[in-house]
Design a protein around this motif. Structure first.
Motif, short mmCIF file in Angstrom:
data_model
loop_
_atom_site.label_atom_id
_atom_site.label_comp_id
_atom_site.label_asym_id
_atom_site.label_seq_id
_atom_site.Cartn_x
_atom_site.Cartn_y
_atom_site.Cartn_z
N ALA A 45 0.83 -1.21 0.00
CA ALA A 45 0.00 0.00 0.00
C ALA A 45 0.86 1.25 0.00
CB ALA A 45 -0.93 -0.01 1.21
N VAL A 46 1.92 1.26 0.82
CA VAL A 46 2.80 2.43 0.89
C VAL A 46 3.48 2.68 -0.45
CG1 VAL A 46 4.91 3.35 1.91
CG2 VAL A 46 3.18 2.27 3.36
N GLU A 47 3.97 1.62 -1.06
CA GLU A 47 4.69 1.76 -2.33
C GLU A 47 3.77 2.23 -3.45
OE1 GLU A 47 6.36 -2.11 -2.55
OE2 GLU A 47 7.98 -1.67 -1.13
N VAL A 48 2.56 1.67 -3.49
CA VAL A 48 1.59 2.09 -4.52
C VAL A 48 1.19 3.55 -4.30
CG1 VAL A 48 -0.79 1.80 -5.30
CG2 VAL A 48 0.68 -0.20 -5.01
N ALA A 50 2.79 5.96 -2.64
CA ALA A 50 3.90 6.88 -2.87
C ALA A 50 4.13 7.10 -4.36
CB ALA A 50 5.17 6.34 -2.21
N ALA A 51 4.04 6.03 -5.14
CA ALA A 51 4.23 6.14 -6.58
C ALA A 51 3.14 7.00 -7.21
CB ALA A 51 4.25 4.75 -7.22
N ALA A 52 1.91 6.81 -6.77
CA ALA A 52 0.79 7.58 -7.33
C ALA A 52 0.93 9.06 -7.00
CB ALA A 52 -0.52 7.04 -6.78
N ARG A 53 1.34 9.37 -5.77
CA ARG A 53 1.44 10.77 -5.36
C ARG A 53 2.65 11.45 -5.99
NH1 ARG A 53 2.56 11.71 -0.55
NH2 ARG A 53 3.34 9.66 -0.05
N ALA A 54 3.69 10.68 -6.29
CA ALA A 54 4.88 11.26 -6.90
C ALA A 54 4.60 11.76 -8.31
CB ALA A 54 6.01 10.24 -6.92
N THR A 55 3.58 11.22 -8.95
CA THR A 55 3.26 11.64 -10.31
C THR A 55 2.22 12.75 -10.35
OG1 THR A 55 1.50 9.96 -10.52
CG2 THR A 55 3.73 9.33 -11.19
N SER A 56 1.70 13.15 -9.19
CA SER A 56 0.69 14.20 -9.15
C SER A 56 1.34 15.55 -8.88
CB SER A 56 -0.35 13.90 -8.07
OG SER A 56 0.26 13.87 -6.80
N ALA A 57 0.61 16.61 -9.17
CA ALA A 57 1.14 17.95 -8.96
C ALA A 57 1.14 18.31 -7.48
CB ALA A 57 0.29 18.96 -9.73
N GLY A 58 2.00 19.26 -7.12
CA GLY A 58 2.00 19.75 -5.75
C GLY A 58 3.05 19.07 -4.89
N THR A 59 3.05 19.46 -3.61
CA THR A 59 4.02 18.92 -2.66
C THR A 59 3.73 17.46 -2.36
OG1 THR A 59 4.23 21.09 -1.64
CG2 THR A 59 5.01 19.21 -0.35
N VAL A 60 4.76 16.65 -2.35
CA VAL A 60 4.61 15.23 -2.01
C VAL A 60 5.03 15.04 -0.55
CG1 VAL A 60 5.34 12.88 -2.52
CG2 VAL A 60 5.02 14.51 -4.38
N HIS A 61 4.07 14.68 0.30
CA HIS A 61 4.35 14.47 1.71
C HIS A 61 4.73 13.01 1.96
CE1 HIS A 61 2.71 18.39 2.84
NE2 HIS A 61 1.71 18.16 2.01
N ARG A 62 5.32 12.78 3.13
CA ARG A 62 5.58 11.41 3.54
C ARG A 62 4.26 10.67 3.71
NH1 ARG A 62 9.16 11.70 8.83
NH2 ARG A 62 9.35 9.46 8.52
N VAL A 63 4.29 9.38 3.39
CA VAL A 63 3.12 8.54 3.61
C VAL A 63 2.86 8.46 5.12
CG1 VAL A 63 2.17 6.20 3.39
CG2 VAL A 63 3.51 7.21 1.52
N LEU A 64 1.60 8.55 5.51
CA LEU A 64 1.22 8.44 6.91
C LEU A 64 0.67 7.05 7.19
CD1 LEU A 64 -0.75 11.80 7.46
CD2 LEU A 64 1.68 11.35 7.83
N LEU A 65 1.21 6.41 8.22
CA LEU A 65 0.70 5.12 8.69
C LEU A 65 0.23 5.29 10.12
CD1 LEU A 65 3.44 2.60 7.41
CD2 LEU A 65 1.26 3.18 6.33
N GLY A 66 -0.88 4.65 10.47
CA GLY A 66 -1.40 4.76 11.82
C GLY A 66 -1.65 3.41 12.45
N GLU A 67 -1.12 3.21 13.64
CA GLU A 67 -1.36 1.97 14.39
C GLU A 67 -2.18 2.27 15.63
OE1 GLU A 67 -1.20 -1.18 14.25
OE2 GLU A 67 -0.08 -1.42 12.38
N ASN A 68 -3.12 1.40 15.94
CA ASN A 68 -3.97 1.55 17.13
C ASN A 68 -3.31 1.02 18.39
OD1 ASN A 68 -5.95 1.50 14.74
ND2 ASN A 68 -7.26 2.15 16.44
#
Length: 233
Positions: A45-48, A50-68
């Motif tokens: 999920a992270v790799e997919v 990140a790749a999708a956001r890298a091709t979009s316009a604007g600032t690319v932020h770090r992927v956010l992961l959340g654990e309960n």
């Protein structure tokens, strides 16, 4: 459906909600809620994403992961560090697990007492670090949910602001567990109004079932698990 297809559907939902609310495209960040999910699925999920956001316009932020759960965070984090994702703790944190959580968490979204904030601050001082935190607010008043009451949120904000090693980033809530969308939305509106009064702009609210309502009311982070990974086992 595949992880890539699920992610695309979720991001399309977020974009549509932003547009409907008259908000700037990309103003809402997606946090992948990874409770009970295996490492290989999280990495995919992270790799997919990140790749999708890298091709979009604007600032690319770090992927956010959340654990309960702290124990899951501790178990999974070593196998995720190379992805450079930001690891958020989004579930309750007991005082006796603070040391373990701070080995890996870049942000704790579930601060709901002054005692917990002070414990985090002391540990951060001992390890010479600063920690991003969010205050969890129980906007629905449901006894099964953690969080400070809306009436006490401003006071807790002041207490957290007074601590040297914590950076208050915003507020977090879990929407009411109700089929009444107007009730759920009112809870999200309460968090937005609190944020405006307190002076914070980051609002973590909305999950798979209610992210559109949260975006409408000003969410800047939505926490999505099942809509990306499928139903939990």
């Amino acid at each position: 459906m595949s992880i890539a297809e699920n992610l695309a559907r979720v991001r399309a939902r977020i974009a549509a909600a932003e547009s409907a609310a008259g908000r700037e495209p990309g103003s809402v960040r997606l946090l992948l809620a990874t409770k009970t999910q295996p490492i290989d699925l999280i990495r995919a999920a992270v790799e997919v994403d990140a790749a999708a956001r890298a091709t979009s316009a604007g600032t690319v932020h770090r992927v956010l992961l959340g654990e309960n759960r702290v124990q899951e965070l501790v178990a999974k984090a070593p196998d995720l560090t190379d992805l450079r994702a930001a690891l958020h703790l989004i579930g309750p944190l007991q005082s006796n697990k603070v040391n373990a959580a701070l080995r890996w968490a870049t942000c704790v979204q579930s601060v709901d007492t002054a005692e917990l904030a002070e414990r985090l601050d002391r540990r951060c001082a001992a390890t010479d670090r600063t920690l991003d935190v969010m205050i969890q607010v129980n906007v629905s008043g449901e006894p099964t949910k953690s969080g400070v009451s809306p009436q006490d949120a401003a006071r807790l904000t002041e207490q957290v602001d007074a601590l040297d090693r914590l950076r208050l980033r915003g507020l977090m809530t879990i929407g009411a567990n109700s089929p009444d969308q107007s009730l759920v939305r009112r809870g999200f509106a309460t968090l937005r109004e609190l944020g405006e009064r307190i002076g914070v702009s980051e609002l973590s609210m909305g999950m798979s079932r209610d992210l559109e309502l949260a975006v409408t009311e000003g969410a800047t982070i939505v926490r999505v698990g099942s809509a990306v990974f499928g139903a939990r086992t």
